[in-house]
Every structure is written in C-alpha cells, then in structure tokens.
Write a protein that holds these residues in place. Structure first.
Motif, PDB file in Angstrom:
ATOM      1  N   ALA A  43       0.823  -1.208   0.000  1.00 24.67           N
ATOM      2  CA  ALA A  43       0.000   0.000   0.000  1.00 24.67           C
ATOM      3  C   ALA A  43       0.856   1.256   0.000  1.00 24.67           C
ATOM      4  CB  ALA A  43      -0.920  -0.015   1.209  1.00 24.67           C
ATOM      5  N   SER A  44       1.880   1.267   0.831  1.00 21.86           N
ATOM      6  CA  SER A  44       2.666   2.485   0.928  1.00 21.86           C
ATOM      7  C   SER A  44       3.558   2.678  -0.292  1.00 21.86           C
ATOM      8  CB  SER A  44       3.523   2.434   2.185  1.00 21.86           C
ATOM      9  OG  SER A  44       4.472   1.396   2.046  1.00 21.86           O
ATOM     10  N   ASN A  45       3.771   1.624  -1.003  1.00 23.06           N
ATOM     11  CA  ASN A  45       4.645   1.744  -2.159  1.00 23.06           C
ATOM     12  C   ASN A  45       3.878   1.903  -3.459  1.00 23.06           C
ATOM     13  OD1 ASN A  45       6.759   1.257  -0.389  1.00 23.06           O
ATOM     14  ND2 ASN A  45       6.505  -0.953  -0.596  1.00 23.06           N
ATOM     15  N   ALA A  46       2.564   1.900  -3.338  1.00 23.35           N
ATOM     16  CA  ALA A  46       1.756   1.946  -4.549  1.00 23.35           C
ATOM     17  C   ALA A  46       1.953   3.264  -5.286  1.00 23.35           C
ATOM     18  CB  ALA A  46       0.291   1.779  -4.195  1.00 23.35           C
ATOM     19  N   VAL A  47       1.995   3.182  -6.566  1.00 20.54           N
ATOM     20  CA  VAL A  47       2.132   4.365  -7.391  1.00 20.54           C
ATOM     21  C   VAL A  47       0.785   5.066  -7.460  1.00 20.54           C
ATOM     22  CG1 VAL A  47       2.680   5.212  -9.692  1.00 20.54           C
ATOM     23  CG2 VAL A  47       3.943   3.283  -8.725  1.00 20.54           C
ATOM     24  N   ASP A  48       0.801   6.343  -7.185  1.00 27.15           N
ATOM     25  CA  ASP A  48      -0.420   7.139  -7.211  1.00 27.15           C
ATOM     26  C   ASP A  48      -1.489   6.552  -6.301  1.00 27.15           C
ATOM     27  OD1 ASP A  48       0.760   8.840  -9.001  1.00 27.15           O
ATOM     28  OD2 ASP A  48       0.015   7.738 -10.745  1.00 27.15           O
ATOM     29  N   VAL A  68      -7.327   2.842   0.007  1.00 29.96           N
ATOM     30  CA  VAL A  68      -6.273   3.567  -0.718  1.00 29.96           C
ATOM     31  C   VAL A  68      -6.098   4.966  -0.149  1.00 29.96           C
ATOM     32  CG1 VAL A  68      -5.700   4.607  -2.943  1.00 29.96           C
ATOM     33  CG2 VAL A  68      -6.502   2.241  -2.845  1.00 29.96           C
ATOM     34  N   ALA A  69      -7.214   5.639   0.066  1.00 29.19           N
ATOM     35  CA  ALA A  69      -7.122   7.015   0.565  1.00 29.19           C
ATOM     36  C   ALA A  69      -6.553   7.049   1.975  1.00 29.19           C
ATOM     37  CB  ALA A  69      -8.511   7.667   0.531  1.00 29.19           C
ATOM     38  N   ALA A  70      -6.952   6.077   2.780  1.00 25.66           N
ATOM     39  CA  ALA A  70      -6.470   6.071   4.160  1.00 25.66           C
ATOM     40  C   ALA A  70      -4.969   5.786   4.208  1.00 25.66           C
ATOM     41  CB  ALA A  70      -7.237   5.034   4.975  1.00 25.66           C
ATOM     42  N   VAL A  71      -4.522   4.845   3.407  1.00 27.55           N
ATOM     43  CA  VAL A  71      -3.092   4.535   3.389  1.00 27.55           C
ATOM     44  C   VAL A  71      -2.300   5.732   2.852  1.00 27.55           C
ATOM     45  CG1 VAL A  71      -1.327   3.096   2.309  1.00 27.55           C
ATOM     46  CG2 VAL A  71      -3.373   2.049   3.277  1.00 27.55           C
ATOM     47  N   ALA A  72      -2.860   6.409   1.866  1.00 30.10           N
ATOM     48  CA  ALA A  72      -2.177   7.596   1.352  1.00 30.10           C
ATOM     49  C   ALA A  72      -2.036   8.649   2.438  1.00 30.10           C
ATOM     50  CB  ALA A  72      -2.951   8.161   0.153  1.00 30.10           C
ATOM     51  N   ALA A  73      -3.089   8.811   3.211  1.00 30.00           N
ATOM     52  CA  ALA A  73      -3.012   9.782   4.309  1.00 30.00           C
ATOM     53  C   ALA A  73      -2.000   9.333   5.354  1.00 30.00           C
ATOM     54  CB  ALA A  73      -4.397   9.954   4.936  1.00 30.00           C
ATOM     55  N   TYR A  74      -2.025   8.054   5.647  1.00 26.85           N
ATOM     56  CA  TYR A  74      -1.086   7.517   6.636  1.00 26.85           C
ATOM     57  C   TYR A  74       0.354   7.677   6.157  1.00 26.85           C
ATOM     58  CZ  TYR A  74       1.210   4.032   9.618  1.00 26.85           C
ATOM     59  OH  TYR A  74       2.052   3.396  10.484  1.00 26.85           O
ATOM     60  N   ASP A  75       0.593   7.360   4.893  1.00 22.13           N
ATOM     61  CA  ASP A  75       1.937   7.555   4.338  1.00 22.13           C
ATOM     62  C   ASP A  75       2.328   9.029   4.369  1.00 22.13           C
ATOM     63  OD1 ASP A  75       2.331   4.906   3.900  1.00 22.13           O
ATOM     64  OD2 ASP A  75       1.793   4.948   1.782  1.00 22.13           O
ATOM     65  N   GLU A 146      -8.411   0.799   9.567  1.00 24.14           N
ATOM     66  CA  GLU A 146      -7.357   0.415  10.497  1.00 24.14           C
ATOM     67  C   GLU A 146      -6.160  -0.111   9.728  1.00 24.14           C
ATOM     68  OE1 GLU A 146      -8.016  -1.708  14.039  1.00 24.14           O
ATOM     69  OE2 GLU A 146     -10.091  -1.040  14.221  1.00 24.14           O
ATOM     70  N   ILE A 147      -5.009   0.356  10.136  1.00 23.78           N
ATOM     71  CA  ILE A 147      -3.755  -0.007   9.481  1.00 23.78           C
ATOM     72  C   ILE A 147      -2.817  -0.593  10.529  1.00 23.78           C
ATOM     73  CG2 ILE A 147      -1.708   0.926   8.325  1.00 23.78           C
ATOM     74  CD1 ILE A 147      -3.573   3.075   7.107  1.00 23.78           C
ATOM     75  N   VAL A 148      -2.161  -1.653  10.160  1.00 21.40           N
ATOM     76  CA  VAL A 148      -1.099  -2.192  10.999  1.00 21.40           C
ATOM     77  C   VAL A 148       0.206  -2.086  10.223  1.00 21.40           C
ATOM     78  CG1 VAL A 148      -0.158  -4.270  12.043  1.00 21.40           C
ATOM     79  CG2 VAL A 148      -2.565  -3.704  12.365  1.00 21.40           C
ATOM     80  N   ASP A 149       1.150  -1.457  10.845  1.00 27.73           N
ATOM     81  CA  ASP A 149       2.424  -1.190  10.190  1.00 27.73           C
ATOM     82  C   ASP A 149       3.534  -1.937  10.946  1.00 27.73           C
ATOM     83  OD1 ASP A 149       4.276  -0.146   8.505  1.00 27.73           O
ATOM     84  OD2 ASP A 149       3.835   1.965   8.946  1.00 27.73           O
ATOM     85  N   CYS A 150       4.567  -2.267  10.214  1.00 24.20           N
ATOM     86  CA  CYS A 150       5.757  -2.851  10.830  1.00 24.20           C
ATOM     87  C   CYS A 150       6.895  -1.870  10.568  1.00 24.20           C
ATOM     88  CB  CYS A 150       6.058  -4.219  10.218  1.00 24.20           C
ATOM     89  SG  CYS A 150       7.518  -5.006  10.936  1.00 24.20           S
ATOM     90  N   VAL A 151       7.348  -1.224  11.621  1.00 26.19           N
ATOM     91  CA  VAL A 151       8.249  -0.084  11.455  1.00 26.19           C
ATOM     92  C   VAL A 151       9.622  -0.400  12.052  1.00 26.19           C
ATOM     93  CG1 VAL A 151       8.537   2.386  11.820  1.00 26.19           C
ATOM     94  CG2 VAL A 151       6.245   1.429  11.611  1.00 26.19           C
ATOM     95  N   ASP A 152      10.611  -0.059  11.285  1.00 27.43           N
ATOM     96  CA  ASP A 152      11.992  -0.242  11.722  1.00 27.43           C
ATOM     97  C   ASP A 152      12.645   1.133  11.816  1.00 27.43           C
ATOM     98  OD1 ASP A 152      14.596  -0.877  12.210  1.00 27.43           O
ATOM     99  OD2 ASP A 152      14.711  -2.462  10.674  1.00 27.43           O
ATOM    100  N   PHE A 153      12.970   1.519  13.047  1.00 28.12           N
ATOM    101  CA  PHE A 153      13.531   2.848  13.259  1.00 28.12           C
ATOM    102  C   PHE A 153      15.061   2.862  13.199  1.00 28.12           C
ATOM    103  CE2 PHE A 153       9.387   3.232  15.463  1.00 28.12           C
ATOM    104  CZ  PHE A 153       8.873   4.264  14.696  1.00 28.12           C
ATOM    105  N   ARG A 154      15.650   1.721  12.965  1.00 27.71           N
ATOM    106  CA  ARG A 154      17.109   1.673  12.955  1.00 27.71           C
ATOM    107  C   ARG A 154      17.699   2.479  11.806  1.00 27.71           C
ATOM    108  NH1 ARG A 154      17.448  -4.767  13.790  1.00 27.71           N
ATOM    109  NH2 ARG A 154      15.884  -4.560  12.166  1.00 27.71           N
ATOM    110  N   THR A 155      16.863   2.759  10.820  1.00 22.09           N
ATOM    111  CA  THR A 155      17.336   3.560   9.684  1.00 22.09           C
ATOM    112  C   THR A 155      16.967   5.035   9.834  1.00 22.09           C
ATOM    113  OG1 THR A 155      15.282   2.956   8.571  1.00 22.09           O
ATOM    114  CG2 THR A 155      17.235   1.637   8.068  1.00 22.09           C
ATOM    115  N   TRP A 156      16.541   5.396  11.024  1.00 22.23           N
ATOM    116  CA  TRP A 156      16.075   6.781  11.245  1.00 22.23           C
ATOM    117  C   TRP A 156      16.517   7.224  12.630  1.00 22.23           C
ATOM    118  CZ3 TRP A 156      10.635   8.690  12.759  1.00 22.23           C
ATOM    119  CH2 TRP A 156      10.428  10.007  12.356  1.00 22.23           C
TER     120      TRP A 156
END
Lengths: 202, 275
Positions: A43-48, A68-75, A146-156
C-alpha cells in the motif's frame, strides 16, 4: 496512550481486508491468518495510491477507495513527520502542516513530539523509518480504516543536534497500529490514532 | 580461546548499550509516544501552568480530549498576536479517571475538542431554577390558624420552581444535556422544627378536614406568644435541585439549594368556660 485493539462489533460492515503475514501482532484479531491476505503489503509503495488490483478483488469499490485514501493519508503523515523531525525548528508552528494528515488525539501527540524535539535540541536529520503498512479493516459506516504497520527505526536515528550524540536506541522492528478516519469537514482522511506496540516485534 | 574473547566482546557490547546494563534484552523505559521508538532522553516538553483539576462528577469516559490549560501559560515567543491559539493538553481518561496528560501544545482554538464538562456548565447555566414558591393552608398572610390544627405545606409546581427542566449545549459534534428537578424540600417551621418533604400536596379547593398526606405540621406553640410583637412564625422552604448531565461520553451530577422565606400566624386556642 495505549489502547486495546478494537474488536469488530457484530453487525457492522467491517471488512478484514488482509492480515499480517510475518508480523506477530495482536494474536486475537490481527494475526489470525487463516485466510490468505487479500491485499498485498504494497500500500505504501503503490504508485499514485493504487493498490494491486488482484488483491482487491474481494472488496467493494468503496472499500478499496477508502483503503487507498487512508493509506495515502497515513503515508503522508509519515512523510511529514520525517520532514519535520529532520529539523524541528525549521518552522515556528507546524500545526497547519500536521492538520493536513492528523486529527486528535494523534494530532496532539505528533505536534507535541516535534515541539518537544525542537525544545530538547533533538532531530532526526538523516534517513527515514522502514515501514510496511497494511490495511486490516475498513468500516465504511464509520468511515474508518485500520492499518497495521511494521516499522523499523534503525534507519532513522534521533540525535542531539549540538553534539551528534544518538538519542534513539536501536531496536528490531515492531508493530504500529493506526486508525485513519474520514473527516467530512476537512474533506480528507486523517490519522486519528497511532499506537506503537514495541512489545510486538514483526 | 577465541570463543572466550568473542564472549567478552559481546558482554562489553551489551553493557555499553545505553538502555540496558545487566540484561541482554534491556527494557526500554523512555519511548516516543507517537512512534514508540526507544530513547535515552524523552523529548516531551514540560507542562507549563500545570493542569486543571479533575472533578465533574462520576463518569465512565474512556478516551482522550484536548483540554484548554488553565491558567494559560504565556504565548510562545513571536506568537503573542496569534489570535485563536491557545495552550491545550491531550488528556486521556480510563473509566473517568485521568490516566495521562500530554505535553502542552500551542494550538489553534478550532482544533480543541470541546470538554463535555465545560459544555455541561454551559448547559446548566441555561437552566432557569428559582427558589420555591411557598404555599400553606391556611395561607400565609391570613388570620392563620391555632395551635394543634394541621397545616398543609407544599410548593408550586412550575418548571422554574420544581422542574424538570433541561437544556443542551453543543460545540462541534459534542452535545451535553443537563436536566434539573427538585428532589426534596426542607421546611424550617420557625419553632425549631423541620420537615423534609417532596413538593407536597396542594390543599384541595373544596377543603379537607384531614392532614396533608405527605407534608404537614401541627404547631404546638402559638407564634403570638413566642414571636416578638405577637407576630407569625418565620417559615423557610429550601428546595434541593438535582442536576444531572450527560453527553460527549461523560456524565455527572450536581446539586443546588434554593430557599424561600415566608411566615404563618399561629394563635393560642382559647377554650371558653361554659360555667
């Protein structure tokens, strides 16, 4: 604030679009992957903002659009956060920016962190988190996703600007759960809850 | 030998980890509340001005609301003239009990979610509650009655003196309705006696030789013998209003007492000697 995972009330049009695969999230209703994921985790990598159509075959067009709209907002909320945390003092007031993607209570928390980092001399000037958001439920009645994300902060990493000393402590990726709602007054989807689950590695 | 060296290096690496000292899996004690990222130092700013108190009556509210800070800290530098902004805090509740209070945020006022307790006070302020209108039989100002005869006491049943009345205050999507009604009337009879009644039963127009079914009294002393100037006994009726409110996920209750004064003339009963 930590909140329990919202149960799906009976009778509601609450569609589990897809579930986690590989992430060990809430075992009750998030990770019970008895059914195959309906949506690809792109979803977060989707084009447009487009989602893979084959993954959406079992959802209604309205649910697809909401997801789609919710993920775009989340991204968008993450993109803004990365930008703001790069230099929290770049703007005296971030609220107009954050109101584009957040509403309370998440808005207050997000703004508080940016201002807090500015006041404490902290910043995350490089990198960005690695993420893997997936829509787990769409509630058209409540205009809520509702979105569930897997986040890695080691790169930030977060550092003290003055000394360069690192303030963040590297950890393996973990689950962040978010709820995005449609605000008719604003005419857009807004992140209203964002709950990290550091105890749930993914 | 090499294994021992690697083990020693690994132990040094663990001990050098900022968050944990003795454990291989240190428990992170400070986290970014938004992202959950583990930190050495929390970036939460202080909470200037402290916060308002709790209160507001019983509630089962679970969730977060933005509350205006009171008193308001001074505006941040350079923002002295930014109209519409205010310091707010995100305050979270679990079953009505404050569980956490977020950092102070300088925020445009329109973003402030209305506090149901504030709306409740607005709704309550719309309620017109007046002191009770005292009624007695025999009526006040009349020739009164005599010792030992029953007196009926009641208060007028109007919405403003007895309720129930209600009013609603709204802000954004939140509405709070307050309802008020008199739940008891405390009568001070002036001779040292009191009676707790409801609204009381009005004396029937056609008259009655019976005492009031729910709010009556019989004086045992004549006011004319005990009140200076042979005047009436002073009366007072204090109405207790129960005010309840609900809305915005919260509820509460308050009480208000309003008093009216009156008087009633009680004369001695003279028995004529028939001799």
């Amino acid at each position: 604030m930590t909140r329990p995972v919202r149960r799906s009330p009976p009778g509601l049009l609450l569609l589990c679009l897809f579930v986690l695969s590989g992430c060990s999230s809430d075992p009750d209703d998030l990770a019970s992957s008895e059914t195959a994921p309906l949506l690809a985790p792109a979803a977060s990598n989707a084009v447009d903002g487009a989602l893979p159509t084959e993954a959406l075959s079992q959802t209604s067009p309205e649910e697809q659009a909401a997801a789609v709209a919710a993920v775009a907002a989340y991204d968008g909320s993450w993109a803004l956060d990365v930008q703001a945390r790069r230099d929290p003092g770049a703007k005296p007031n971030w609220q107009l920016d954050y109101r584009q993607y957040f509403t309370d209570p998440a808005l207050s928390v997000a703004l508080g962190q940016v201002y807090g980092m500015r006041d404490a001399g902290l910043a995350s000037p490089t990198g960005e988190p690695s993420r893997d958001p997936r829509v787990v439920a769409v509630d058209l009645d409540r205009q809520s996703v509702e979105i569930v994300d897997c986040v890695d902060f080691r790169t930030w990493p977060e550092i003290f600007v003055a000394t360069g000393e690192q303030n963040s402590i590297p950890e393996p990726p973990f689950v962040i759960q978010a709820r995005v709602i449609y605000d008719p007054a604003a005419g857009r989807w807004l992140v209203t809850e964002q709950t990290p689950h550091p105890d749930q590695p993914c | 030998m090499l294994k021992r060296l690697l083990l020693a290096l690994a132990m040094i690496a663990v001990l050098a980890t900022p968050a944990g000292l003795a454990s291989a899996e240190p428990v992170c004690e400070v986290r970014d509340p938004q992202t959950g990222a583990c930190r050495v130092y929390a970036a939460d700013p202080g909470t200037p001005g402290g916060g308002g108190g709790g209160g507001g009556g019983a509630s089962t509210f679970t969730g977060c609301v933005n509350e205006r800070m009171s008193p308001q800290p001074p505006p941040p530098p350079g923002a002295e003239n930014s109209l519409g902004n205010t310091w707010v805090q995100s305050v979270c509740y679990v079953a009505g009990i404050e569980s956490s209070r977020g950092p102070a945020i300088w925020m445009f006022q329109l973003d402030v979610a209305p506090d149901p307790r504030v709306l409740a006070q607005e709704a309550i302020s719309e309620l017109i509650m007046r002191a009770p209108t005292i009624r007695t039989a025999p009526p006040q100002g009349s020739a009164g009655t005599v010792v030992g005869l029953p007196i009926w006491m009641w208060v007028e049943r109007s919405s403003e003196t007895a309720g129930p009345i209600s009013a609603t205050a709204s802000a954004g999507a939140v509405s709070v309705t307050a309802t008020a009604r008199v739940i008891e009337v405390l009568w001070d009879l002036g001779d040292g006696s009191t009676r707790v009644c409801g609204l009381g039963t009005p004396y029937p127009p056609q008259g009655s030789d019976r005492p009031s079914p729910d709010c009556g009294y019989s004086y045992q002393m004549a006011s004319t013998n005990h009140v200076p100037g042979a005047g009436p006994w002073p009366l007072s009726a204090t109405a207790t209003w129960e005010i309840t409110w609900a809305g915005g996920g919260m509820s509460g209750a308050e009480a208000l007492e309003l008093t009216s004064n009156g008087s009633i003339l009680i004369r001695e009963l003279y028995v004529l000697n028939g001799d």
